[in-house]
Write a protein that holds these residues in place. Structure first.
Motif, PDB file in Angstrom:
ATOM      1  N   UNK A  72       0.820  -1.212   0.000  1.00 33.80           N
ATOM      2  CA  UNK A  72       0.000   0.000   0.000  1.00 33.80           C
ATOM      3  C   UNK A  72       0.857   1.268   0.000  1.00 33.80           C
ATOM      4  N   UNK A  73       2.164   1.126  -0.137  1.00 29.44           N
ATOM      5  CA  UNK A  73       3.046   2.290  -0.150  1.00 29.44           C
ATOM      6  C   UNK A  73       3.490   2.612  -1.573  1.00 29.44           C
ATOM      7  N   UNK A  74       3.804   3.859  -1.863  1.00 30.59           N
ATOM      8  CA  UNK A  74       4.462   4.161  -3.134  1.00 30.59           C
ATOM      9  C   UNK A  74       5.814   3.465  -3.213  1.00 30.59           C
ATOM     10  N   UNK A  75       6.243   3.142  -4.416  1.00 31.71           N
ATOM     11  CA  UNK A  75       7.474   2.366  -4.585  1.00 31.71           C
ATOM     12  C   UNK A  75       8.677   3.087  -4.000  1.00 31.71           C
ATOM     13  N   UNK A  76       8.741   4.399  -4.112  1.00 28.85           N
ATOM     14  CA  UNK A  76       9.912   5.137  -3.622  1.00 28.85           C
ATOM     15  C   UNK A  76       9.974   5.204  -2.104  1.00 28.85           C
ATOM     16  N   UNK A  77       8.883   4.870  -1.411  1.00 25.64           N
ATOM     17  CA  UNK A  77       8.874   4.925   0.051  1.00 25.64           C
ATOM     18  C   UNK A  77       8.978   3.549   0.707  1.00 25.64           C
ATOM     19  N   UNK A 269       8.204 -13.311 -10.809  1.00 24.58           N
ATOM     20  CA  UNK A 269       9.635 -13.091 -11.077  1.00 24.58           C
ATOM     21  C   UNK A 269       9.848 -12.031 -12.150  1.00 24.58           C
ATOM     22  N   UNK A 270       8.930 -11.872 -13.059  1.00 27.08           N
ATOM     23  CA  UNK A 270       9.096 -10.889 -14.127  1.00 27.08           C
ATOM     24  C   UNK A 270       8.989  -9.453 -13.630  1.00 27.08           C
ATOM     25  N   UNK A 271       8.465  -9.239 -12.417  1.00 21.90           N
ATOM     26  CA  UNK A 271       8.416  -7.889 -11.867  1.00 21.90           C
ATOM     27  C   UNK A 271       9.802  -7.406 -11.454  1.00 21.90           C
ATOM     28  N   UNK A 272      10.740  -8.322 -11.234  1.00 20.88           N
ATOM     29  CA  UNK A 272      12.082  -7.972 -10.783  1.00 20.88           C
ATOM     30  C   UNK A 272      13.000  -7.982 -11.991  1.00 20.88           C
ATOM     31  N   UNK A 273      13.620  -6.856 -12.271  1.00 23.95           N
ATOM     32  CA  UNK A 273      14.525  -6.708 -13.399  1.00 23.95           C
ATOM     33  C   UNK A 273      15.903  -6.366 -12.860  1.00 23.95           C
ATOM     34  N   UNK A 274      16.896  -7.139 -13.252  1.00 24.68           N
ATOM     35  CA  UNK A 274      18.255  -6.924 -12.752  1.00 24.68           C
ATOM     36  C   UNK A 274      18.957  -5.761 -13.435  1.00 24.68           C
ATOM     37  N   UNK A 275      18.440  -5.259 -14.532  1.00 28.80           N
ATOM     38  CA  UNK A 275      19.129  -4.208 -15.282  1.00 28.80           C
ATOM     39  C   UNK A 275      18.470  -2.840 -15.147  1.00 28.80           C
ATOM     40  N   UNK A 276      17.282  -2.779 -14.586  1.00 27.42           N
ATOM     41  CA  UNK A 276      16.595  -1.489 -14.446  1.00 27.42           C
ATOM     42  C   UNK A 276      15.805  -1.507 -13.143  1.00 27.42           C
ATOM     43  N   UNK A 277      15.007  -0.479 -12.967  1.00 29.88           N
ATOM     44  CA  UNK A 277      14.241  -0.375 -11.731  1.00 29.88           C
ATOM     45  C   UNK A 277      13.165  -1.459 -11.658  1.00 29.88           C
ATOM     46  N   UNK A 278      13.037  -2.056 -10.490  1.00 26.38           N
ATOM     47  CA  UNK A 278      12.047  -3.103 -10.272  1.00 26.38           C
ATOM     48  C   UNK A 278      10.773  -2.490  -9.717  1.00 26.38           C
ATOM     49  N   UNK A 279       9.651  -3.074 -10.082  1.00 24.34           N
ATOM     50  CA  UNK A 279       8.343  -2.597  -9.621  1.00 24.34           C
ATOM     51  C   UNK A 279       8.014  -3.284  -8.304  1.00 24.34           C
TER      52      UNK A 279
END
Length: 315
Positions: A72-77, A269-279
């Motif tokens: 329930x939090x924004x990704x940056x927090x 697993x596709x939400x996690x990207x090793x080369x860019x920002x992950x969601x």
């Protein structure tokens, strides 16, 4: 000569030396009973034990509670605020995560449901039949094959995954659900076979003999006697199969490579990207969604699960 004084008999309901004391007066003459020191220490230990168990349970549940709060939090927090109470609420993680991939997340839930349903039915049928053979039938080499079956439990999946992949590739089963379902129809999960064998051995053989006198064969004894009496063991097999198959990542990653065939673990697993920002926000939100079926199955099947484990092996 003087006469002796006449003895007077006490009146009914009166005490020889005076009136009979009341119950309150008798109770007042006894000292007040206090709990012994041993009982007091036992109560203190019991309270401390429960407090320790509650604290341990909270420690075990903290990662799940943190993931629920992070959904329930924004990704940056998410990693800036490690607390469980969000300062800013973002319900968009669930909508974004549901539609973030090529297909809606319901598509991957359906794929996992197909695999889980086939695995559960396969284990219930094949493992119960194999267990009935080991527990009730007499054939040559039964103890040897039972020992070989038990030794197969010690084989890790990484040892047999390469031969399985070669076999299923030659059958053109890659990117289908067959490699994940068909082995369950062959009683390959030795743990569940052993579980049901122990449960079947606890059922009295007098029931089998009575059924044979009525003209029942092994098929009718298996269907009408063994299966209804082994409901706790069947429920335990179904629950464990559901949980293990739903959370299986390695096997599904090997045999399912097309995105439209992905199941829930691979889709997460596709939400996690090793080369860019992950969601991370949508990832945690969909992780909570994927845990709901497991929680419901365990909640409604807990009674049968505990009963099946507790009664297995009792003769």
């Amino acid at each position: 000569m003087t006469d002796a004084p006449a003895r007077t008999e006490p009146r009914p309901g009166s005490h020889p030396q005076g009136p009979r004391p009341t119950l309150a007066e008798v109770a007042a003459t006894y000292p007040e009973r206090r709990p012994s020191r041993g009982r007091a220490w036992a109560a203190v230990r019991r309270v401390l034990r429960h407090v320790a168990l509650i604290a341990f349970g909270l420690v075990m549940l903290y990662p799940l509670l943190w993931m629920l709060a992070s959904s329930f939090k924004p990704t940056e927090l998410i990693f800036r605020e490690p607390g469980l109470i969000p300062t800013e609420w973002d319900l968009g993680n669930y909508t974004d995560g549901w539609n973030a991939l090529l297909d809606p997340f319901s598509h991957y839930l359906l794929n996992s449901a197909v695999v889980v349903l086939g695995s559960v039915l396969g284990n219930l049928v094949s493992c119960s039949m194999a267990a009935y053979a080991f527990a009730r039938l007499k054939f040559r080499g039964r103890n040897l094959w039972f020992a070989i079956m038990l030794m197969s439990i010690m084989l890790p999946i990484h040892v047999i995954i390469v031969p399985q992949y070669i076999l299923f590739s030659s059958l053109s089963w890659i990117n289908t659900f067959l490699p994940l379902i068909v082995p369950k129809l062959l009683a390959t999960d030795a743990f569940f076979v052993f579980l049901m064998v122990q449960f079947f051995r606890g059922i009295p053989k007098d029931l089998d003999e009575a059924a044979r006198l009525d003209g029942c064969g092994h098929v009718r004894i298996y269907l009408r006697i063994m299966l209804p009496l082994s409901l706790p063991a069947l429920a335990t097999t179904a629950i464990f199969t559901f949980i293990w198959t739903w959370n299986d990542f390695f096997s599904q990653l090997i045999f399912l490579t097309k995105p439209d065939m992905y199941t829930v673990p691979i889709a997460l697993r596709t939400f996690v990207d090793a080369t860019s920002n992950s969601s991370w926000g949508p990832l945690f939100a969909m992780s909570i969604v994927s845990l709901i079926p497991v929680f419901l199955v365990f909640l409604f099947g807990q009674k049968y699960l505990v009963k099946g484990i507790a009664t297995t092996g009792i003769k």
